[in-house]
Design a protein around this motif. Structure first.
Motif, PDB file in Angstrom:
ATOM      1  N   LEU A 178      -4.910   2.655   0.922  1.00 16.80           N
ATOM      2  CA  LEU A 178      -4.978   3.403   2.172  1.00 16.80           C
ATOM      3  C   LEU A 178      -5.786   4.677   2.013  1.00 16.80           C
ATOM      4  O   LEU A 178      -5.745   5.319   0.962  1.00 16.80           O
ATOM      5  N   GLU A 179      -6.503   5.024   3.084  1.00 17.51           N
ATOM      6  CA  GLU A 179      -7.068   6.358   3.178  1.00 17.51           C
ATOM      7  C   GLU A 179      -5.937   7.303   3.586  1.00 17.51           C
ATOM      8  O   GLU A 179      -5.141   6.984   4.465  1.00 17.51           O
ATOM      9  N   ALA A 180      -5.869   8.460   2.943  1.00 15.91           N
ATOM     10  CA  ALA A 180      -4.807   9.406   3.259  1.00 15.91           C
ATOM     11  C   ALA A 180      -5.158  10.171   4.525  1.00 15.91           C
ATOM     12  O   ALA A 180      -6.073  10.978   4.539  1.00 15.91           O
ATOM     13  N   GLY A 181      -4.464   9.890   5.592  1.00 11.60           N
ATOM     14  CA  GLY A 181      -4.702  10.576   6.848  1.00 11.60           C
ATOM     15  C   GLY A 181      -3.513  10.427   7.758  1.00 11.60           C
ATOM     16  O   GLY A 181      -2.689   9.509   7.591  1.00 11.60           O
ATOM     17  N   PRO A 182      -3.373  11.312   8.736  1.00  9.06           N
ATOM     18  CA  PRO A 182      -2.239  11.229   9.667  1.00  9.06           C
ATOM     19  C   PRO A 182      -2.171   9.859  10.342  1.00  9.06           C
ATOM     20  O   PRO A 182      -3.168   9.347  10.843  1.00  9.06           O
ATOM     21  N   GLY A 183      -0.991   9.255  10.316  1.00 14.90           N
ATOM     22  CA  GLY A 183      -0.787   7.968  10.967  1.00 14.90           C
ATOM     23  C   GLY A 183      -1.087   6.768  10.104  1.00 14.90           C
ATOM     24  O   GLY A 183      -0.790   5.633  10.505  1.00 14.90           O
ATOM     25  N   ALA A 184      -1.668   6.953   8.915  1.00 19.08           N
ATOM     26  CA  ALA A 184      -2.077   5.811   8.098  1.00 19.08           C
ATOM     27  C   ALA A 184      -0.885   4.981   7.638  1.00 19.08           C
ATOM     28  O   ALA A 184      -0.891   3.746   7.733  1.00 19.08           O
ATOM     29  N   VAL A 185       0.148   5.641   7.125  1.00 17.35           N
ATOM     30  CA  VAL A 185       1.336   4.918   6.654  1.00 17.35           C
ATOM     31  C   VAL A 185       2.035   4.254   7.829  1.00 17.35           C
ATOM     32  O   VAL A 185       2.431   3.077   7.757  1.00 17.35           O
ATOM     33  N   PHE A 186       2.185   4.973   8.909  1.00 16.78           N
ATOM     34  CA  PHE A 186       2.868   4.433  10.084  1.00 16.78           C
ATOM     35  C   PHE A 186       2.135   3.198  10.612  1.00 16.78           C
ATOM     36  O   PHE A 186       2.757   2.168  10.906  1.00 16.78           O
ATOM     37  N   ALA A 187       0.807   3.280  10.750  1.00 19.82           N
ATOM     38  CA  ALA A 187       0.032   2.149  11.267  1.00 19.82           C
ATOM     39  C   ALA A 187       0.103   0.946  10.332  1.00 19.82           C
ATOM     40  O   ALA A 187       0.158  -0.199  10.789  1.00 19.82           O
ATOM     41  N   GLU A 188       0.120   1.198   9.027  1.00 18.62           N
ATOM     42  CA  GLU A 188       0.187   0.096   8.071  1.00 18.62           C
ATOM     43  C   GLU A 188       1.519  -0.641   8.170  1.00 18.62           C
ATOM     44  O   GLU A 188       1.564  -1.867   8.107  1.00 18.62           O
ATOM     45  N   LEU A 189       2.592   0.086   8.357  1.00 11.76           N
ATOM     46  CA  LEU A 189       3.915  -0.533   8.336  1.00 11.76           C
ATOM     47  C   LEU A 189       4.365  -1.079   9.683  1.00 11.76           C
ATOM     48  O   LEU A 189       5.177  -1.995   9.730  1.00 11.76           O
ATOM     49  N   PHE A 190       3.824  -0.546  10.780  1.00 12.14           N
ATOM     50  CA  PHE A 190       4.388  -0.889  12.084  1.00 12.14           C
ATOM     51  C   PHE A 190       3.393  -1.485  13.077  1.00 12.14           C
ATOM     52  O   PHE A 190       3.723  -1.644  14.254  1.00 12.14           O
ATOM     53  N   THR A 191       2.182  -1.830  12.655  1.00 13.75           N
ATOM     54  CA  THR A 191       1.245  -2.487  13.557  1.00 13.75           C
ATOM     55  C   THR A 191       0.678  -3.728  12.895  1.00 13.75           C
ATOM     56  O   THR A 191       0.632  -3.836  11.666  1.00 13.75           O
ATOM     57  N   HIS A 192       0.242  -4.682  13.722  1.00 17.10           N
ATOM     58  CA  HIS A 192      -0.368  -5.898  13.188  1.00 17.10           C
ATOM     59  C   HIS A 192      -1.739  -5.624  12.585  1.00 17.10           C
ATOM     60  O   HIS A 192      -2.207  -6.363  11.722  1.00 17.10           O
ATOM     61  N   HIS A 193      -2.403  -4.580  13.041  1.00 16.13           N
ATOM     62  CA  HIS A 193      -3.732  -4.275  12.531  1.00 16.13           C
ATOM     63  C   HIS A 193      -3.676  -3.695  11.119  1.00 16.13           C
ATOM     64  O   HIS A 193      -4.582  -3.906  10.328  1.00 16.13           O
ATOM     65  N   GLY A 194      -2.598  -2.944  10.802  1.00 11.63           N
ATOM     66  CA  GLY A 194      -2.557  -2.252   9.537  1.00 11.63           C
ATOM     67  C   GLY A 194      -3.571  -1.123   9.535  1.00 11.63           C
ATOM     68  O   GLY A 194      -4.212  -0.832  10.543  1.00 11.63           O
ATOM     69  N   SER A 195      -3.745  -0.489   8.379  1.00  7.13           N
ATOM     70  CA  SER A 195      -4.715   0.593   8.303  1.00  7.13           C
ATOM     71  C   SER A 195      -5.440   0.644   6.969  1.00  7.13           C
ATOM     72  O   SER A 195      -6.235   1.538   6.735  1.00  7.13           O
ATOM     73  N   GLY A 196      -5.178  -0.302   6.095  1.00  9.38           N
ATOM     74  CA  GLY A 196      -5.829  -0.294   4.790  1.00  9.38           C
ATOM     75  C   GLY A 196      -6.207  -1.690   4.348  1.00  9.38           C
ATOM     76  O   GLY A 196      -6.133  -2.659   5.112  1.00  9.38           O
ATOM     77  N   LEU A 197      -6.625  -1.807   3.092  1.00  8.51           N
ATOM     78  CA  LEU A 197      -6.985  -3.092   2.503  1.00  8.51           C
ATOM     79  C   LEU A 197      -5.780  -3.650   1.760  1.00  8.51           C
ATOM     80  O   LEU A 197      -5.324  -3.074   0.772  1.00  8.51           O
ATOM     81  N   MET A 198      -5.243  -4.761   2.252  1.00 10.25           N
ATOM     82  CA  MET A 198      -4.086  -5.392   1.624  1.00 10.25           C
ATOM     83  C   MET A 198      -4.561  -6.341   0.531  1.00 10.25           C
ATOM     84  O   MET A 198      -5.421  -7.189   0.756  1.00 10.25           O
ATOM     85  N   ILE A 199      -4.004  -6.183  -0.657  1.00  9.44           N
ATOM     86  CA  ILE A 199      -4.321  -7.049  -1.790  1.00  9.44           C
ATOM     87  C   ILE A 199      -3.084  -7.855  -2.114  1.00  9.44           C
ATOM     88  O   ILE A 199      -2.032  -7.295  -2.442  1.00  9.44           O
ATOM     89  N   GLY A 200      -3.184  -9.168  -2.008  1.00 10.13           N
ATOM     90  CA  GLY A 200      -2.032 -10.025  -2.221  1.00 10.13           C
ATOM     91  C   GLY A 200      -2.234 -11.007  -3.351  1.00 10.13           C
ATOM     92  O   GLY A 200      -3.336 -11.174  -3.872  1.00 10.13           O
ATOM     93  N   HIS A 201      -1.176 -11.667  -3.707  1.00 12.83           N
ATOM     94  CA  HIS A 201      -1.236 -12.714  -4.716  1.00 12.83           C
ATOM     95  C   HIS A 201      -1.850 -13.972  -4.095  1.00 12.83           C
ATOM     96  O   HIS A 201      -2.239 -13.973  -2.932  1.00 12.83           O
TER      97      HIS A 201
END
Length: 318
Positions: free
Chosen positions: A138-161
């Motif tokens: 995630l880029e550190a900015g206001p709303g980044a954590v909230f958007a990642e956890l509570f929206t379908h769009h997210g706010s960062g690059l998700m790396i999965g298995h």
């Protein structure tokens, strides 16, 4: 678990933390030691080995965010996320590999690179490969954590298995997922209005695309006499651009063929969907040529284009 590289990263999410905790999420922040940076909550002593988690539990019970200083925050955070069974590891201040997508599998990451060979990056990569949940850069900015956890769009690059992907028939139990997938397009007038009750009633006409058993996409096949309509295509924003909607479309076409329909048709008011239907092998047709049962319930004032595909007849004796 939130891992941050520097004080700037912590400052950028300061307002996100209490808002996230207020919605019932238990957070743990791992940060580099910096006595000059005021923490959003009191720092507590956390045993990374798990001998005693009472301080953690007490902080969470008080709706606080435990803040753990560490000389190697990303490495420590990876270990804690694994031990605590975290649902997400959020990494702030760690540069992301080049990608036009917001979700990527570990196997698709670059094997090496000057900017992605540091121990902290290797720790996160190893975590994403082995853990049961994803890491998100995630880029550190206001709303980044909230958007990642509570929206379908997210706010960062998700790396999965390595993900288990499948297409299956929908059931009434998928109604809530279908409704959420289609809600934005209903609001924009792209598809006809529906509620969760109708989503349940028509679920049997849908196929769904799942990733690790999570519904991320859907499409519907609607009978109209000897032809069937392809409709209600929707994919969660994070999982677009990987051909999943196309796979759903091809699966619906094969389903229509196996059910004995003579062909399929589709309509949309969106130019991108016109190109999508053409990529599935459909060709443009006049709307007046579509089945009468469909024409009877359609608003011809909508600026839509129609596309059709007729199946080739099976050879005699087959």
């Amino acid at each position: 678990v939130v891992a941050i590289r520097d004080a700037h990263s912590l400052d950028g999410i300061r307002l996100d933390l209490p808002a996230t905790v207020a919605l019932g999420v238990r957070l743990l922040v791992v940060h580099p030691p910096d006595p000059e940076v005021p923490l959003p909550f009191p720092a507590i002593a956390v045993d990374p080995r798990g001998a005693d988690d009472s301080a953690l539990e007490a902080a969470w019970a008080a709706q606080q965010v435990p803040c753990l200083p560490s000389e190697v925050p990303f490495h420590t955070a990876c270990g804690l996320a694994t031990r605590l069974g975290a649902q997400r590891l959020l990494c702030l201040g760690l540069s992301a590999p080049p990608s036009s997508r917001s979700q990527i599998a570990v196997a698709e990451l670059p094997a090496s690179g000057a900017s992605h060979s540091a121990p902290e990056w290797l720790s996160v990569r190893a975590y994403a490969a082995q853990a049961g949940c994803a890491a998100v850069l995630l880029e550190a900015g206001p709303g980044a954590v909230f958007a990642e956890l509570f929206t379908h769009h997210g706010s960062g690059l998700m790396i999965g298995h390595a993900m288990q992907e499948a297409i299956r028939e929908a059931t009434p139990a998928d109604a809530a997922d279908l409704f959420l997938l289609l809600r934005d397009d209903v609001a924009r007038g792209i598809i006809r209005p529906l509620d969760e009750r109708e989503a349940a009633a028509t679920a049997s006409q849908h196929l769904v695309y799942t990733i690790d058993d999570i519904v991320v996409g859907t499409a519907r096949l609607v009978p109209h006499g000897n032809r069937a309509e392809l409709s209600r295509f929707a994919t969660l924003p994070r999982y677009r651009g990987r051909g999943r909607a196309r796979d759903l479309g091809l699966a619906l076409i094969e389903r229509a063929r196996s059910l004995g329909f003579d062909g399929v048709f589709a309509l949309s008011i969106e130019p991108k969907m016109w190109r999508f239907f053409e990529a599935l092998g459909l060709t443009a047709v006049e709307r007046a040529s579509l089945p009468s049962s469909w024409r009877a319930g359609y608003d011809f004032n909508r600026p839509s284009r129609a596309y059709s595909l007729t199946f080739a007849a099976a050879p005699a004796g087959v």
